[in-house]
Structures are given as C-alpha cells and as structure tokens.
Design a protein around this motif. Sequence first.
Motif: not given
Length: 532
Positions: A320-326
Amino acid sequence: MLACSLKLSPTDSRANIISEPKIERHKAAIVRQDLSKPVRIALEAQLFQANTTFFDYGCGHGRDVQLIAKQGYPSSGWDPHYQPQAPKTAADIVNLGYILNVIEDTAERRRTLLQAWDLTQQVLIVAAQVMIPDTNQDWVAYGDGIVTSRKTFQKYYEQDELKHYIDQVLGVDAIPVAPGIFFVFRDAVQAQAFRASRFRSRATAPRIRLSVRRFEDYQAQLQPLMAFFTQRGRLPTPLELEADSLEPLLKTFGSIKRAFRLVLQATDPQEWEAIADKRRNDLLVFIALSHFHRRPKLSQLPAEVQQDIRSLFGSYQQACTAADLMLMALGRLETIQQCCAQSPIGHSHHQALWVHHSALDQLDPLLRLYEGCASRTLGRPSEATVIQLSTRTPRITYLHYPNFDRDPHPPLKMAMQIDLQNLQVRYQDYDLDPRPPLLHAKDRLVAPDYPQFQKFARLTRQEEQWGLLDDPTEIRDRRQWEQCLADHCATFRGHRLVRRPDADPIKLKFLKAQVRWRQTGSPNHSPPHHSQ
C-alpha cells in the motif's frame, strides 16, 4: 466538429414541456442479430464458466437469451411486453440491459433494479444510456428524462450518477466496465478478484535455452509449476497446485523450490524475475486505484491475491505504501511527461503518448495508473482502439478506429475525452464527417509482439521512402491524404504501396529517383528536382 457534453438538462431551451405523455416502452426494444454490448463484455470478461446460468430481465425480443443458450449456457428471460408469461428465474448472471433508462416512473425504476438484484446469484449486469447521440432530435422533457419522437422515454445518466444510483439502491460498490455498463458482484471477494484481473498484464513463460537432461526428462511434470509462476509471478504453495500435479513433483524433487531450481537451470533466471516484476507492477496499479473507492483489507482480498502480496511485497502495508507513492508521483505532470518521453511503447505526438489498447499493459506502471484513473470511473470503452495520454493536462482520450488491422490508414470514428481534474467527459463523433482524421504509422502504436506489427512496419518504411510522411500537417485528414497520394502517384494494394497505372511517365521517373536517393541516403548528393 464541436464536442458535445453528455449532460442534457430537462429545462433545455429546445424542449417543450408537456404533462402525462403516453409512453410506449416496448418500442425501445431493439431487434439485433448479435449479442448486446453488456452481455458481450461479460463473455469477454470470462464471467461465464461451466454451467453458469443466465437470465435476461427485460429481454425484449430475446436475442441475448437465444445466443447465450447457443453457447451452451442455461438461459431464460422475461419481458413485460414480449414475454410477460415467462417466469422470473434466479440465475448466476442476470442482465438488466438498458431497462432503467426507459422507465419513466422513478419508484418503478427502483423496484426493477431491486427485483433484478434479488434474482442475481453471482453477478448483475446493469446498463443504461449515458451519452446523447444527437442533440438536435425532437425530444420533449418529462420527469427526469425525455420523451422521444417515437413516444419512448429515455433518461440519459452521467456515469457517476448511474454508479451512485446503483450503489445507493443496492448498497454495493458497482464496477464500471464501459460507459454506462456496470458489473455488481454478490460476493465482495469475487469482486476484488475481478478488479485485480483487469490489471493483469500478459506474460509468456521463458523459452528453454539450455539442454538439461534431467529437465527434459521431467519437463511434463514441471510444466504446471512454470505455468503457475507465469500467471502469478511467484511459486505456488502446496495447496495451490492440483493433487495430480503436486504429488509427482514432491515424489521426484522433494519440494516445489527444488523443482523450480531445475527450471532455472534450463531457462534464463532473469526472465522469471522480469515476470515477477510485471506481476508486482500489476498489483501496484490495482492497489493504487483501490484508493479511490474503499481500499479493501487484506482479508477481503482473494486468497491467491493475498499470497501474491506477501510473496512479492513482504506485507500488505508495504504494498500500500508503494502504491500510494505512485499516486503521489502521478500528481506531478512533469513526471508523466518524462515517462511518456521515455516510453519504448507508443508514439509521442501532439503533446500526448498514443498507444494501441493491446499495448497498454506493457507501459510503465505509472502510465498504466494514469489511464486507470479514467477507466476506473467510466470503464474503458470497448470500442477504444487507441488511447491518448496527454502530457499537457491530466487528460485521457479514447479513440475508435474501425478496421484498425485491415485499413492501412483507418479514419477516426469517435473520440471520448476525459478530464481527470473534474471527470468531465466530452464526446466527438466523426462518423458523418467527410474529412475525418486518419491514422498513420500504425506500427508505432503497437508492441513488437503484435500479430500485424511487421506488416505495419514495412508499410511505414515504404511510405517514408516515398516521402508520404514528410509533413504530418499536410496529411491529417482524408482529403489531404488523398491529395498526397495523388501527388506521389501512389495507391494501396493491401498494406503495400503501388504506383498508379495512369501515372505520368516523366513524373514517375522523377518520383522513383527520389525514392532511390532516400534509400541510399547519400549526404553528398542533393535530392532530385522535378522540372516542369
């Protein structure tokens, strides 16, 4: 041509207000030879499995029922005018196709949606009109819609309005799959599995590059393991393999990991890692887009997706963290511009990246997310051939070029533009335009593995050598292109240029000399000039 808004107010100045008109709903039923678009999309989405039952609520003349039955699925339908005596039967898939928009009574409209949902065991297909095809029609405002000249009622929804209505009445999160078409799943986990599947990119298993005797001896046993990794980007757990596949592997190798080590000896390990990266990016796009509705808990995801996340990210929180950074990166237009400029797939033209729909899943994940921000709300139009990703403003445009594969330069039929800042939609129809824009250099829009890529590329090279593509501003529409072909004494035979048989011999000699000059590309010689 001017684009038209999708919204028509009942107080439009062209409308004549009347009271209690006689509505003849049955006239809205269309006689078709093929499947309706909503049912066809459901078939293409593989919602129909073995023994799936189908019921068409408001079936009209019953063509969908007939065609689905021909494909081997138990099918039935009911219609208040054409089949009023038929029973209303519960089914796995229930179709409510273009019914809500022809019911003028709002209470009855709500009851109809609820009754169709009560019959649904797995998936309800809801479709309604969302576009105004011709604002010059003789329409009469009535209630929250219009009465047409055929005395049928039509309510034209906006996409968000239709989704909100379905969600509010049924207490669900309807999934848009195309403009005006939604899938509503009974099971929330099945809904998430469908959402995730829509962002699964294509992949093929790496080819065998080394002759390894032991691998060749056990290749048939290893095949299910290779297929699973290609599909999911990871090794399966013992529970995820069929017993008749798992038992021989364990008996021969002792564990799944040992079996896969033999696969790595015969193939390129980096190709397997590339597949894992592809699946990791698929999940990132799916999870990032889930931010716009209620992001599910890990336990609400299908078991195989939960395992994908653990294997490829370590934890759901990290994913989720990686997706939110995207998502944060997507908010910077310069990042999109850079991704488009560096994309090996697609063609940069008119401050946008143009890409064929078949190559979307091969784009950088940030660009896939960019397009997903539009399709998550509207659903990608099933007719969309080419997608424009704007680098000037946050905007996605879906373009429909019929006969893309067969026509060397297909004309544009329809464009649907979505402004991502306010989700305003503009629709432009070129069907009757005598000078529609044409598409050139199709090979630049598709990936190299596209079946027609080589044929497209040969034509583009030939057109470049003949000088047809020198000035893009002079070949934008059909009339300009026809003039360009005439100037070059050229015509088409399939996807190949040939000289016109009536060409002037002197001009033809000059044109052939120009082609030879282009082919040699000699910097020490000027191109030949045509003396009048």
